[in-house]
Write a protein that holds these residues in place. Sequence first.
Motif, PDB file in Angstrom:
ATOM      1  N   MET A   1       1.020  11.416  -5.272  1.00  0.00           N
ATOM      2  CA  MET A   1       2.016  11.346  -4.205  1.00  0.00           C
ATOM      3  C   MET A   1       3.184  12.230  -4.594  1.00  0.00           C
ATOM      4  SD  MET A   1       2.135   7.318  -3.016  1.00  0.00           S
ATOM      5  CE  MET A   1       2.463   6.652  -4.666  1.00  0.00           C
TER       6      MET A   1
ATOM      7  N   LEU B   1       0.842  -1.190   0.000  1.00  0.00           N
ATOM      8  CA  LEU B   1       0.000   0.000   0.000  1.00  0.00           C
ATOM      9  C   LEU B   1       0.881   1.244   0.000  1.00  0.00           C
ATOM     10  CD1 LEU B   1      -2.641   1.662   0.502  1.00  0.00           C
ATOM     11  CD2 LEU B   1      -2.322   1.181   2.949  1.00  0.00           C
TER      12      LEU B   1
ATOM     13  N   ASP C   1      -1.795   5.152  -4.399  1.00  0.00           N
ATOM     14  CA  ASP C   1      -2.425   6.457  -4.525  1.00  0.00           C
ATOM     15  C   ASP C   1      -1.858   7.142  -5.765  1.00  0.00           C
ATOM     16  OD1 ASP C   1      -3.867   8.772  -3.933  1.00  0.00           O
ATOM     17  OD2 ASP C   1      -2.195   9.602  -2.785  1.00  0.00           O
TER      18      ASP C   1
ATOM     19  N   LYS D   1     -11.697   8.326  -4.500  1.00  0.00           N
ATOM     20  CA  LYS D   1     -11.870   8.847  -3.145  1.00  0.00           C
ATOM     21  C   LYS D   1     -12.999   9.872  -3.121  1.00  0.00           C
ATOM     22  CE  LYS D   1      -6.906   8.608  -2.070  1.00  0.00           C
ATOM     23  NZ  LYS D   1      -5.729   9.421  -1.706  1.00  0.00           N
TER      24      LYS D   1
ATOM     25  N   LEU E   1      -5.789   4.349  -6.260  1.00  0.00           N
ATOM     26  CA  LEU E   1      -6.659   5.195  -5.456  1.00  0.00           C
ATOM     27  C   LEU E   1      -6.534   6.606  -6.006  1.00  0.00           C
ATOM     28  CD1 LEU E   1      -5.619   4.003  -1.863  1.00  0.00           C
ATOM     29  CD2 LEU E   1      -7.464   3.101  -3.305  1.00  0.00           C
ATOM     30  N   THR E   2      -7.644   7.227  -6.355  1.00  0.00           N
ATOM     31  CA  THR E   2      -7.559   8.550  -6.958  1.00  0.00           C
ATOM     32  C   THR E   2      -8.685   9.465  -6.490  1.00  0.00           C
ATOM     33  OG1 THR E   2      -7.552   9.763  -9.063  1.00  0.00           O
ATOM     34  CG2 THR E   2      -8.853   7.747  -8.983  1.00  0.00           C
TER      35      THR E   2
ATOM     36  N   ARG F   1      -3.722   6.191   5.006  1.00  0.00           N
ATOM     37  CA  ARG F   1      -2.804   5.051   4.992  1.00  0.00           C
ATOM     38  C   ARG F   1      -2.992   4.167   6.228  1.00  0.00           C
ATOM     39  NH1 ARG F   1       1.437   7.711   4.712  1.00  0.00           N
ATOM     40  NH2 ARG F   1       2.307   7.532   6.811  1.00  0.00           N
TER      41      ARG F   1
ATOM     42  N   GLU G   1       0.418   5.310   0.031  1.00  0.00           N
ATOM     43  CA  GLU G   1      -0.539   6.414   0.230  1.00  0.00           C
ATOM     44  C   GLU G   1       0.140   7.475   1.093  1.00  0.00           C
ATOM     45  OE1 GLU G   1      -2.949   9.055   0.438  1.00  0.00           O
ATOM     46  OE2 GLU G   1      -4.090   7.393  -0.434  1.00  0.00           O
ATOM     47  N   ASP G   2       0.224   8.719   0.588  1.00  0.00           N
ATOM     48  CA  ASP G   2       0.949   9.743   1.323  1.00  0.00           C
ATOM     49  C   ASP G   2       0.125  10.380   2.432  1.00  0.00           C
ATOM     50  OD1 ASP G   2      -0.634  11.005  -0.713  1.00  0.00           O
ATOM     51  OD2 ASP G   2       0.459  12.862  -0.345  1.00  0.00           O
ATOM     52  N   ASP G   3      -1.200  10.254   2.386  1.00  0.00           N
ATOM     53  CA  ASP G   3      -2.044  10.785   3.454  1.00  0.00           C
ATOM     54  C   ASP G   3      -1.990   9.819   4.642  1.00  0.00           C
ATOM     55  OD1 ASP G   3      -4.530  11.086   5.079  1.00  0.00           O
ATOM     56  OD2 ASP G   3      -4.980  12.650   3.616  1.00  0.00           O
TER      57      ASP G   3
END
Length: 250
Positions: A56, A7, A53, A103, A80-81, A15, A9-11
């Motif tokens: 990023m 996975l 994601d 998202k 994920l977008t 994440r 994901e920068d959030d």
Amino acid sequence: MPRTVLLAEDDRAIRHALERALTLEGYRVTAVADGVEALAQAHRGRPDVLVLDVMMPGIDGLQVCRVLRAEGDSTPILMLTALVETADRIAGLDAGADDYVVKPFDVEEVFARLRALLRRTDRTETDGTGDAPAAGEDVPGQGPERGEPDGRYLEAAGLRMDPGARRAWRGERELELTRTEFELLELLVRNAGIVLDHSTIYDRIWGYDFGPGSKNLAVYVGYLRRKLDQPDAPQLIQTVRGVGYVLREG
């Protein structure tokens, strides 16, 4: 053995929440915050599926996807977008992604799409096509100009497909298709002339009906048309409004 998920994901909140949800669902999760680390982890050990994601810092999800596909890595990828425009979704498919979730998403939808991707991977490996050559590779005895009509090929509306090698042609032109595009085209070719409704296609390709509001199928059909259609030639995949799609010529 539990399935492994990489996975990226920068959030941090998303994440951590998704990592926890996937772990509780029974997956073994490696979670990273950027594309650089995602590539490093993918190279250290191939996961069963990647969840990337799109947006990023540094190397984004699309770039990660392109690098892995250029290296010949066919691991299924779920994007994920937060980008909802069709062109943005097409960019992900063009990069080699297998599916996407917009998202904000319901975690159950993520689970459903991961299950569908993994079932398709298992089916490909069971069929013995997991190591099939990529489009454009020269394989002795294969291809429309060399193959014998031994039942190995599917043909309809000027299209020719070799499901075992996962190769497809329109006339003499070989098509470069992603995993999902190939499976969608194969379903349409096998049912040429038959109108397939949205629910049937979702069930056969994704293993899950995303409902009447989903644009997922329309995006894939649109992108597949871009690869299939030729100037001054009839559109092969035709829309039957309110019902679904059909493959027919003219």
